[in-house]
Design an enzyme around this catalytic site. Structure first.
Site, PDB file in Angstrom:
ATOM      1  N   TRP A  75       0.561  -1.602  -0.207  1.00  0.00           N
ATOM      2  CA  TRP A  75       0.139  -0.053   0.315  1.00  0.00           C
ATOM      3  C   TRP A  75       0.755   1.402   0.303  1.00  0.00           C
ATOM      4  O   TRP A  75       1.652   1.516   0.623  1.00  0.00           O
ATOM      5  CB  TRP A  75      -1.149  -0.058   0.939  1.00  0.00           C
ATOM      6  CG  TRP A  75      -2.171   1.137   0.607  1.00  0.00           C
ATOM      7  CD1 TRP A  75      -3.103   0.888   0.141  1.00  0.00           C
ATOM      8  CD2 TRP A  75      -1.953   2.685   1.731  1.00  0.00           C
ATOM      9  NE1 TRP A  75      -3.550   2.396   1.312  1.00  0.00           N
ATOM     10  CE2 TRP A  75      -3.005   3.411   1.213  1.00  0.00           C
ATOM     11  CE3 TRP A  75      -1.429   2.630   3.293  1.00  0.00           C
ATOM     12  CZ2 TRP A  75      -3.349   4.431   2.260  1.00  0.00           C
ATOM     13  CZ3 TRP A  75      -1.573   3.854   3.483  1.00  0.00           C
ATOM     14  CH2 TRP A  75      -2.717   4.779   3.754  1.00  0.00           C
ATOM     15  N   GLU A 471     -21.284   7.020  11.562  1.00  0.00           N
ATOM     16  CA  GLU A 471     -20.785   5.242  11.112  1.00  0.00           C
ATOM     17  C   GLU A 471     -21.363   4.825   9.391  1.00  0.00           C
ATOM     18  O   GLU A 471     -21.213   4.065   8.611  1.00  0.00           O
ATOM     19  CB  GLU A 471     -20.731   4.203  12.554  1.00  0.00           C
ATOM     20  CG  GLU A 471     -19.883   3.157  11.827  1.00  0.00           C
ATOM     21  CD  GLU A 471     -18.941   2.664  11.427  1.00  0.00           C
ATOM     22  OE1 GLU A 471     -18.239   3.255  11.655  1.00  0.00           O
ATOM     23  OE2 GLU A 471     -18.886   1.486  10.931  1.00  0.00           O
TER      24      GLU A 471
END
Ligand code: AGP
Length: 598
Positions: A75, A471
């Site tokens: 990454w 969320e």
């Protein structure tokens, strides 16, 4: 942040072990991947893209056989995804190959020095300085082990590093502030950033500590400290079912993990509820004494859990506040010896959270990690650890770990807050069954189909449902790539209401029939009056349904438990919208599972 794997042995095909391991580590990064196999020659294969791109590139190549190898899934931090920036990296004479997870903070200084000495770099990575430093040491006459140690001694920052050398059947490894676990097998030994990479081969592990080095050979593993002195290690047997790391028939890990929630929540509660007394017992926190304010530090989904945790403590009269870890700085935030600082982190490795915890600890505060990963950096560095026991979470989008964080924080609040917890305990015990009911009966898929083309999605809630609104929006954003925003329901009229149109569904979290529900319904009416579709997530105790275009029903729960139960509906809606849009659900673009850079 990246994943690394290594294997020494002749019980398995090295390339197969490495490629399997990399697939199990892709949640840590997936923009390029590579392997190095050391035999009489050193062969490096790497490709931009996911591990499957590397596998395709290797089809027909002569990579099988060979006793030792390392691999990496990346990454990007230094340099964009490309074949050249993919690991492993080698020295100019192709004598050593290196994989690395972490950040080398003094790499520019070393790179300048090596460049001035005539070394040619082929990548933009910080990692490439390591094989060149090793190469220099080999040129100076040091053997591979000493050359590796000297290179590691030069670098500053965070690293889990592994190296293999031409003509050698040894892996050399070192760890500092990045996870590294060794696997002890009957048919060879392993190293990896995380257990799922090799759990199908062995369940016996050695966790390397910061500042330790390992020499891994078919005949055994030797761990040493910075001075080269041998360190006594203990082999732990982990309880990690290889089946758990597969998709078990679900289309995506995220879907599987959503459906695992009743089980993972039961695991979280197991042995922690005293049925007779109606009390929570957290034996691991027996010596935790909270004398002053409590601060939470966390990122992303874990921050939403932290907001929920701080609300639980405030309700019990304890001064508590949740901070985004990246915004937490001990010189700005009053923190001292009477404080408890709680790091909420699924992975236990998030750099922002780790830095905040370290600062708090340096300021004298007591620290507690609420984490899913046993022996993670947070668990090891904090004074106390509370495990949420959710099991491995592979999907980048956190789902079951959020639910388990909520339950673990509720238990923590009971223990810290004292007093009569019977109602909370009753609510907690029923959460797994209620989540199961939502999973069995949810109409989220139909709601997703109705609004898959929406311009944006808004989520509103109050009190314990406010973090759930945040969320819900984060889940929608990260896996659908569409605009979504969560608001405290009362804030809507202070600005965000201007965004509301007939193409922006508003998901309203309305549970119970008290003051909070009544006020949220007032906000629902404001939205409805402006033509926006309303999806009510409700237990049916209030009359919100008469203002809603769609209803996502949840069982009646206690106010605390309702936040965990209601959140499942929002997970499912986000999942189905992303599914209908054909998104990369388990590995959304630009994201990685654990973020070990600040
Ligand atoms: C949530 O779906 C994300 N994967 C992300 O926000 C995550 O919660 C955040 O990066 C924190 O990770 P941690 O819990 O491992 O510290």
């Amino acid at each position: 942040m990246c994943g690394i794997i290594g294997y020494v042995g002749d019980g398995h095909d090295t390339a197969d072990v490495l490629l399997d391991g990399l697939s199990g580590l892709e949640y840590r990064g997936y923009d390029s991947a590579g392997i190095a196999l050391a035999n009489a020659t050193l062969d490096v294969f790497k490709r931009e893209g996911e591990v499957s791109a590397l596998e395709s590139a290797l089809e027909g190549a002569d990579v099988h056989g060979g006793a030792v190898g390392i691999g990496h899934t990346r990454w990007s931090t230094h340099g964009p995804p490309s074949d050249a920036n993919a690991h492993p990296h080698t020295d100019e004479r192709n004598r050593v190959a290196v994989v690395h997870n972490g950040i080398i903070e003094n790499y520019q200084e070393i790179r300048d020095e090596l460049t001035a000495a005539g070394v040619t770099f082929v990548s933009e990575t910080d990692t490439e300085v390591v094989p060149h430093l090793i190469g220099q040491a080999l040129d100076a006459g040091y053997d591979p082990e000493e050359a590796f140690r000297r290179a590691v001694d030069r670098i500053e920052g965070s690293y889990a590093i592994a190296a293999v050398f031409v003509g050698s059947e040894t892996i050399y490894a070192a760890r500092e502030s990045s996870p590294l676990v060794l696997g002890v097998g009957d048919e060879g030994h392993y190293l990896a950033s995380d257990v799922p990479a090799f759990v199908e081969y062995t369940d016996r592990v050695i966790y390397l500590d910061d500042g330790e080095f390992a020499r891994i050979e078919e005949g055994g593993i030797v761990v040493t400290d910075r001075e080269g002195l041998v360190v006594e290690t203990s082999i732990e047997t982990i309880e990690w079912d290889p089946e758990e790391t597969g998709k078990s028939g679900y289309d995506h890990y995220m879907q599987k993990e959503i459906y695992e929630q009743p089980t993972s929540l039961r695991q979280c509660l197991r042995g922690r509820v005293d049925e007779l007394e109606g009390e929570i017992v957290l034996e691991e926190l027996a010596d935790l004494a909270v004398e002053g304010p409590v601060q939470f530090v966390a990122c992303g989904t874990s921050y939403h859990a932290a907001l929920y945790g701080s609300a639980l403590l405030q309700e019990r009269g304890i001064p508590a506040q949740a901070f985004l870890a990246s915004e937490y700085a001990s010189e700005r935030v009053p923190v001292g010896e009477d404080h408890l600082v709680v790091g909420v982190t699924q992975s236990g490795e998030t750099a922002d959270t780790m830095r905040a915890l370290r600062e708090a600890s340096a300021a004298g505060a007591e620290t507690l990690a609420v984490t899913n990963v046993v022996a993670s950096s947070a668990a090891r560095e904090c004074d106390h650890a509370l495990y949420i026991r959710a099991g491995p979470e592979i999907g980048v989008a956190a789902t079951k770990t959020f639910a388990s964080q909520q339950v673990a924080l509720t238990a923590l609040a009971c223990v810290i807050g004292g007093g009569d917890s019977r109602e909370v305990v009753r609510g907690l015990r029923s959460v797994p069954d209620k989540v199961q009911t939502v999973l069995d009966e949810s109409t989220a898929r139909e709601v997703a189909a109705e609004y898959v083309d929406a311009d944006a999605y808004f989520f509103i809630g109050r009190h314990y449902q406010y973090p759930v609104a945040l969320e819900g929006a984060l889940k929608m954003k990260e896996i659908t790539y569409k605009h979504a925003e969560g608001f405290a329901a009362g804030e809507l009229k202070h600005g965000p209401l201007a965004l509301v149109t007939e193409r922006t569904p508003v998901f309203a979290l309305v549970t119970g029939d008290g003051e909070i529900a009544r006020k949220t319904i007032g906000n629902v009416k404001e939205v409805e009056a402006r033509g926006a579709p309303v999806v009510a997530v409700t237990d049916g105790q209030s009359d919100v349904e008469q203002y809603a275009d769609h209803v996502l029903r949840v069982p009646t729960s206690t106010p605390v438990a309702a936040a965990t139960v209601a959140n499942v509906q929002l997970q499912l809606v986000a999942y189905w919208v992303a599914n209908m849009l054909g998104r990369s659900i388990d590995k959304p673009r630009n994201l990685a599972k654990s973020v070990t850079v600040e």
